[in-house]
Design a protein around this motif. Structure first.
Motif: not given
Length: 268
Positions: A254-268
């Motif tokens: 989940a942490a790895r996926l968040k790092g991948f996603v937040t390259g272009g999208i802001s997540l809390n």
């Protein structure tokens, strides 16, 4: 509880065109791509630029109303490779078509899903989704709220992304939920990021996945579940027992996926 299977009509199925090589699968492998031949498509319900919703020419399942949504004119296209704007338009169009069938009240349930790759049980490479009305079956009877909960990747307003702690089939399933169908751009963006992650990062990249869409919150919201496809576990094939990675692995994923996603999208 209804445990009767859907009935596959073999006489229709053997006429279907296909371009994945499944060895002994019956069908017409030399028919060419019907979705590229737009001029000869029939029974079209609706168009949005090069996105087309139409009746399935080969309705292989009894007691169903099978429809196809052609995603793009790009034969090799995929959600993971569309532009951000193209994918947002696709998801809004597909959700609209899904709700049109769902709200018609003609069916016991309506299923919306996508196959991608040779292990997904797809027949054609050309990018498309399927929206299917079931006359007699509740397609959601064996899927519960727990299947949409898990290790949080992040939230953005109305939209949540998590890794399922109780997957439908097994291991790493990505849930992207919009609770009120409001911020559909962010929802679409996270679906796109999820497919990119599955294809390029998860298990060093996988060649097949399915998307399954579920109405939530009394139809006011929608969950997209991304299921990477491997060869299915014998526990699932023989006993319908799903498996999941241990909690430490899922937290790390989940942490790895968040790092991948937040390259272009802001997540809390």
């Amino acid at each position: 509880m209804d445990k009767d299977p859907l009935v596959y009509q073999y006489a229709i199925g053997k006429r279907k065109p296909y371009d994945y090589d499944y060895g002994n699968r019956q069908g017409n492998q030399n028919a060419g791509c019907p979705f590229c031949d737009v001029a000869h498509l029939e029974n079209i319900f609706e168009k949005d630029e090069d996105r087309i919703w139409l009746k399935n020419k080969y309705p292989t399942l009894q007691d169903t109303d099978q429809t196809i949504l052609i995603e793009s004119s790009d034969h090799q296209g995929d959600i993971s490779t569309y532009t951000r704007e193209e994918n947002q338009k696709l998801m809004k169009f597909a959700l609209k078509c899904f709700h049109e069938m769902l709200n018609s009240k003609k069916y016991k349930s309506v299923l919306w899903y996508k196959n991608f790759g040779p292990k997904s049980d797809g027949s054609l490479t050309h990018p498309h989704m399927q929206i299917v009305g079931l006359d007699k079956k509740d397609g959601y009877q064996d899927v519960g709220e727990d299947n949409f909960k898990g290790f949080e990747v992040g939230k953005s307003g109305d939209v949540e992304m998590n890794l399922s702690s109780h997957p439908v089939q097994g291991y790493q399933e990505v849930n992207i939920i919009t609770y009120h169908n409001q911020d559909l751009n962010t929802w679409a963006d996270l679906i796109q990021k999820g497919t990119q992650y599955v294809r390029s990062v998860l298990s060093h990249g996988v060649d097949s996945y399915n998307l399954f869409f579920y109405p939530m919150n009394n139809g006011q919201g929608t969950c997209c579940k991304i299921i990477p496809r491997f060869y299915a576990s014998p526990y699932f094939v023989g006993y319908k027992i799903s498996q999941v990675d241990d909690s430490d692995t899922l937290k790390w994923e989940a942490a790895r996926l968040k790092g991948f996603v937040t390259g272009g999208i802001s997540l809390n």
